[in-house]
Enzyme design. Sequence first.
Site, short mmCIF file in Angstrom:
data_model
loop_
_atom_site.label_atom_id
_atom_site.label_comp_id
_atom_site.label_asym_id
_atom_site.label_seq_id
_atom_site.Cartn_x
_atom_site.Cartn_y
_atom_site.Cartn_z
N ASP A 49 16.46 -9.99 -72.02
CA ASP A 49 15.98 -11.17 -71.31
C ASP A 49 17.06 -12.26 -71.29
O ASP A 49 17.64 -12.59 -72.33
CB ASP A 49 14.71 -11.69 -72.02
N THR A 84 10.79 -14.81 -66.14
CA THR A 84 10.67 -13.54 -66.85
C THR A 84 9.61 -12.59 -66.29
O THR A 84 9.91 -11.44 -65.97
CB THR A 84 10.36 -13.84 -68.34
N ASP A 261 16.55 -9.95 -66.63
CA ASP A 261 15.62 -10.44 -65.60
C ASP A 261 16.20 -11.60 -64.81
O ASP A 261 15.77 -11.87 -63.69
CB ASP A 261 14.28 -10.81 -66.24
N HIS A 262 17.17 -12.30 -65.38
CA HIS A 262 17.78 -13.49 -64.77
C HIS A 262 18.89 -13.95 -65.68
O HIS A 262 19.01 -13.44 -66.81
CB HIS A 262 16.73 -14.61 -64.61
P1 AMP Z 1 10.61 -17.35 -69.93
O1 AMP Z 1 9.65 -18.46 -70.19
O2 AMP Z 1 10.64 -16.96 -68.49
O3 AMP Z 1 11.94 -17.66 -70.50
O4 AMP Z 1 10.04 -16.09 -70.72
C1 AMP Z 1 10.65 -15.55 -71.87
C2 AMP Z 1 9.63 -15.34 -72.94
O5 AMP Z 1 8.73 -14.31 -72.57
C3 AMP Z 1 10.25 -14.88 -74.24
O6 AMP Z 1 10.27 -15.95 -75.15
C4 AMP Z 1 9.33 -13.78 -74.73
O7 AMP Z 1 8.88 -14.01 -76.05
C5 AMP Z 1 8.18 -13.81 -73.76
N1 AMP Z 1 7.65 -12.46 -73.54
C6 AMP Z 1 8.36 -11.37 -73.20
N2 AMP Z 1 7.57 -10.28 -73.11
C7 AMP Z 1 6.34 -10.69 -73.39
C8 AMP Z 1 5.07 -10.03 -73.45
N3 AMP Z 1 4.97 -8.73 -73.19
N4 AMP Z 1 4.01 -10.77 -73.75
C9 AMP Z 1 4.12 -12.11 -73.99
N5 AMP Z 1 5.27 -12.78 -73.95
C10 AMP Z 1 6.39 -12.09 -73.66
ZN ZN Z 2 13.41 -13.99 -68.91
ZN ZN Z 3 13.64 -17.76 -70.47
#
Ligand code: AMP
Ligand code: ZN
Ligand code: ZN
Length: 424
Positions: A49, A84, A261-262
């Site tokens: 990620d 994400t 993902d980015h």
């Molecule tokens: P973002 O807010 O777009 O940066 O999302 C990243 C977050 O998504 C990370 O901190 C991960 O802990 C969370 N994440 C990734 N996979 C999962 C999942 N299957 N269920 C819940 N949270 C997740």
């Molecule tokens: Zn992400």
């Molecule tokens: Zn993030």
Amino acid sequence: MRILVPLACLAALSLGACAVTPPAAGVAVSPPATPQAARAPVTILISIDGFRPDYLDRGITPDLSRLAARGVRAAMRPSFPSKTFPNHWAIVTGLRPDRNGIVSNNMEDPAGKRAKFSMATDDPWWWNAAPPLWVDAEAAGIRSAAMFWPGASVAYGGAREDEWPNDVLGGARPDDWIPYGEAVDESQRVDTIIDWLRRPQATRPTFLTLYFEEVDTAGHRYGPDDARTNAAVAKVDRAIGYLTTELAKLGQPANIVVVSDHGMTPVTADQVIPLSDLASEADGRAVETGVFASFQPLPGREDALAASLSRPRDHVQCWPKGQIPARFHYGSNPRIPAWLCLADPGWRIMSKPPTRPDGGEHGYDNDAPDMRALFIANGPAFRRAKTLPLFDNVDVYALIRRVIGLPQASGKDGKLAPVEGALR
Ligand code: AMP
Ligand code: ZN
Ligand code: ZN
């Protein structure tokens, strides 16, 4: 459906009588100590990620860099919004967020009884626009296992009961999966993959996913250029090295596809657009704020909200959902609010001044260079020392279908042609 193994073959499994394909080049495979079945390659789709492709050039990723040098490397264009959940779901469904239904990490649906979606939501109702790769794989008798992936704990096609305890009935998940938890550390995730691959052939997965959040977490907290983000990058790289070492010990050839993902761009506390500068609370309700803000008008205030959001401003652009530029492929899904305001990279739309010090963010224009995502493919199915030109992340879906032996699916946003050059 399960792969049927002939009885004679089952009895002789440990002696290696069920070998199908000789191990091929790719991941360095050393000969196992004792004679055993030559294993057919498995496919492992790995997401790191928030891994920006240029992190590979920092001299801190010996294992990922080796996979890239002996395989295929590219930068990918994520789907909009470069968040994400929309992007992980795009990669495994071949559909951009507008069509895959996961239009943001947090969203509302005007039609449903279910008011809000967050990253913890595993109610299949939100995820039912298209089957993910593991569901199609299962249906074709290809055993799958997910060591995390957004959506992997969702029973695709199932239904959550309205009454307590709100059990999910029916639906399809990977054969093996684990509820998401950050407490499972990197090496435990790799150990789980290896344990699954140690099983007898009949219960051994051949399509697996693996996910790491650590690089994204550090990127947000410290920014993409901080030593602590480099430390997270190096840590995940070591986990990849551990995986390839353990695969080699097992004599297990693998087609490994590593994606992110980015990317990530620096944000500072002084580059903030106050939410109140965009719209008055009397005219619209902000559904989301941050790198973009989305709004629903309050009843009777549609024109007032439109007038306010249509005024040109520095560092942010707003569109009614039907007029979002076509290159974003975003705006027809009912879950997308009526208005979208997108900040320039590095800027954020916030209702209060940021409390955290400077850090990193993503979610911006998916064509912004800092939002680019990682792609590495290594293994017997892939060419060596090849760099591909930029392609869209939905194309990974078509590539994985080809590598695991599924026919191409029609009507998808993702296409094989842009990534075909990765194949041997
Ligand atoms: P973002 O807010 O777009 O940066 O999302 C990243 C977050 O998504 C990370 O901190 C991960 O802990 C969370 N994440 C990734 N996979 C999962 C999942 N299957 N269920 C819940 N949270 C997740
Ligand atoms: Zn992400
Ligand atoms: Zn993030």
